[in-house]
Every structure is written in C-alpha cells, then in structure tokens.
Design a protein around this motif. Structure first.
Motif, mmCIF file in Angstrom:
data_model
loop_
_atom_site.group_PDB
_atom_site.id
_atom_site.type_symbol
_atom_site.label_atom_id
_atom_site.label_comp_id
_atom_site.label_asym_id
_atom_site.label_seq_id
_atom_site.Cartn_x
_atom_site.Cartn_y
_atom_site.Cartn_z
ATOM 1 N N VAL A 1 16.140 33.758 57.146
ATOM 2 C CA VAL A 1 15.307 34.617 56.312
ATOM 3 C C VAL A 1 14.796 35.715 57.219
ATOM 4 C CG1 VAL A 1 13.235 34.764 54.887
ATOM 5 C CG2 VAL A 1 14.656 32.691 54.831
ATOM 6 N N ARG A 2 15.046 36.953 56.811
ATOM 7 C CA ARG A 2 14.651 38.080 57.644
ATOM 8 C C ARG A 2 13.792 39.040 56.843
ATOM 9 N NH1 ARG A 2 20.601 39.193 59.108
ATOM 10 N NH2 ARG A 2 20.856 37.738 57.409
ATOM 11 N N VAL A 3 12.728 39.521 57.469
ATOM 12 C CA VAL A 3 11.833 40.483 56.836
ATOM 13 C C VAL A 3 11.608 41.642 57.799
ATOM 14 C CG1 VAL A 3 10.693 38.763 55.377
ATOM 15 C CG2 VAL A 3 9.749 39.294 57.628
ATOM 16 N N CYS A 4 11.088 42.706 57.255
ATOM 17 C CA CYS A 4 10.770 43.886 58.068
ATOM 18 C C CYS A 4 9.589 43.550 58.976
ATOM 19 C CB CYS A 4 10.434 45.050 57.150
ATOM 20 S SG CYS A 4 10.137 46.582 58.023
ATOM 21 N N PRO A 5 9.738 43.714 60.280
ATOM 22 C CA PRO A 5 8.643 43.406 61.196
ATOM 23 C C PRO A 5 7.572 44.495 61.173
ATOM 24 C CG PRO A 5 10.478 44.262 62.424
ATOM 25 C CD PRO A 5 10.932 44.164 60.991
ATOM 26 N N ASN A 6 6.379 44.151 61.636
ATOM 27 C CA ASN A 6 5.356 45.199 61.710
ATOM 28 C C ASN A 6 5.574 46.031 62.975
ATOM 29 O OD1 ASN A 6 3.709 44.142 63.917
ATOM 30 N ND2 ASN A 6 3.041 42.576 62.478
ATOM 31 N N CYS A 7 5.091 47.232 62.939
ATOM 32 C CA CYS A 7 5.340 48.219 64.006
ATOM 33 C C CYS A 7 4.829 47.763 65.366
ATOM 34 C CB CYS A 7 4.713 49.564 63.638
ATOM 35 S SG CYS A 7 5.466 50.316 62.186
ATOM 36 N N GLU A 8 3.683 47.086 65.373
ATOM 37 C CA GLU A 8 3.110 46.627 66.641
ATOM 38 C C GLU A 8 4.028 45.616 67.331
ATOM 39 O OE1 GLU A 8 1.326 46.352 63.679
ATOM 40 O OE2 GLU A 8 0.223 48.215 63.958
ATOM 41 N N ASP A 9 4.626 44.729 66.553
ATOM 42 C CA ASP A 9 5.523 43.726 67.139
ATOM 43 C C ASP A 9 6.781 44.388 67.694
ATOM 44 O OD1 ASP A 9 3.745 41.708 66.543
ATOM 45 O OD2 ASP A 9 4.765 41.133 64.682
ATOM 46 N N VAL A 10 7.315 45.365 66.987
ATOM 47 C CA VAL A 10 8.509 46.073 67.473
ATOM 48 C C VAL A 10 8.185 46.827 68.752
ATOM 49 C CG1 VAL A 10 10.159 47.915 66.975
ATOM 50 C CG2 VAL A 10 9.612 46.231 65.208
ATOM 51 N N ALA A 11 7.035 47.488 68.804
ATOM 52 C CA ALA A 11 6.634 48.227 70.009
ATOM 53 C C ALA A 11 6.527 47.280 71.199
ATOM 54 C CB ALA A 11 5.320 48.952 69.766
ATOM 55 N N ARG A 12 5.961 46.103 70.982
ATOM 56 C CA ARG A 12 5.837 45.111 72.061
ATOM 57 C C ARG A 12 7.208 44.599 72.493
ATOM 58 N NH1 ARG A 12 2.447 41.984 69.676
ATOM 59 N NH2 ARG A 12 3.898 40.390 68.984
ATOM 60 N N ALA A 13 8.115 44.406 71.547
ATOM 61 C CA ALA A 13 9.458 43.903 71.856
ATOM 62 C C ALA A 13 10.271 44.914 72.649
ATOM 63 C CB ALA A 13 10.194 43.534 70.577
ATOM 64 N N LYS A 14 10.076 46.198 72.369
ATOM 65 C CA LYS A 14 10.834 47.233 73.092
ATOM 66 C C LYS A 14 10.500 47.173 74.552
ATOM 67 C CE LYS A 14 11.165 50.564 69.331
ATOM 68 N NZ LYS A 14 10.758 51.887 68.892
ATOM 69 N N TRP B 1 13.963 28.405 64.600
ATOM 70 C CA TRP B 1 13.651 29.436 65.599
ATOM 71 C C TRP B 1 13.176 30.668 64.849
ATOM 72 C CZ3 TRP B 1 15.538 34.410 66.169
ATOM 73 C CH2 TRP B 1 15.204 35.059 67.359
ATOM 74 N N MET B 2 12.240 31.375 65.443
ATOM 75 C CA MET B 2 11.818 32.653 64.866
ATOM 76 C C MET B 2 11.599 33.670 65.970
ATOM 77 S SD MET B 2 7.959 31.620 63.584
ATOM 78 C CE MET B 2 7.832 33.082 62.614
ATOM 79 N N GLY B 3 11.887 34.941 65.644
ATOM 80 C CA GLY B 3 11.698 35.999 66.624
ATOM 81 C C GLY B 3 12.176 37.334 66.095
ATOM 82 N N LEU B 4 11.911 38.365 66.858
ATOM 83 C CA LEU B 4 12.355 39.714 66.496
ATOM 84 C C LEU B 4 13.771 39.936 67.006
ATOM 85 C CD1 LEU B 4 9.255 41.924 67.293
ATOM 86 C CD2 LEU B 4 10.063 41.162 65.072
#
Length: 88
Positions: A75-88, A40-43
């Motif tokens: 495995v976790r990495v820093c997400p890009n800003c656009e993906d975080v904005a969409r998730a909010k 599984w993958m996701g923010l």
C-alpha cells in the motif's frame, strides 16, 4: 504515476521502477523483514518510464497461506514533504 501501462508492468520485477538514487541497503532491509513474515514501511523514490521520479510512503506485508509466504501486498501513499526532504 510511473507512466507504464498495466501490461508493461505485469510479470516484471519491481526493480523496473527502482530509482538509482535508492540505496540497495533499503531493499535489503525490506526483504529481511518480509522473508521472516514481518511487514516493512519506508519512503521509496521510484523511476518513471520517461526518466522522471516520484516518491511513495510504502507499507509492504507478506501474504501467507498455511504458514507459507505466497505473495506480497504493498500500500503506497503520497508522503509528506518533510519526510521526503529528510530522505533526500
């Protein structure tokens, strides 16, 4: 990132860092995948010990031995800003 020490986290359930903004359905879908040996993958928005939060782009996969799930690797990495904005 979380502000917890290793000792505070070892042996604790992962939801110790679950942020209340995260929909339970996200984790339901994650476990549905993992329980049938699918990644599984996701923010994910996590909570820090001091109440702050941080976002991760997570990839979680089951670890199997002899056909049985014996653990999980994330495995976790820093997400890009656009993906975080969409998730909010």
């Amino acid at each position: 990132m979380s502000g917890y020490s290793r000792e505070e986290l070892i042996g604790q359930p992962h939801n110790l860092v679950r942020h209340p903004d995260m929909p339970e359905a996200t984790f339901q879908v994650m476990w549905e995948h993992l329980n049938v040996d699918r990644p599984w993958m996701g923010l994910v928005k996590n909570r820090c010990k001091n109440g702050d939060f941080y976002w991760v782009d997570a990839y979680v996969t089951p670890i199997t031995e002899k056909g049985q799930i014996v653990g999980y690797e994330s495995v976790r990495v820093c997400p890009n800003c656009e993906d975080v904005a969409r998730a909010k």
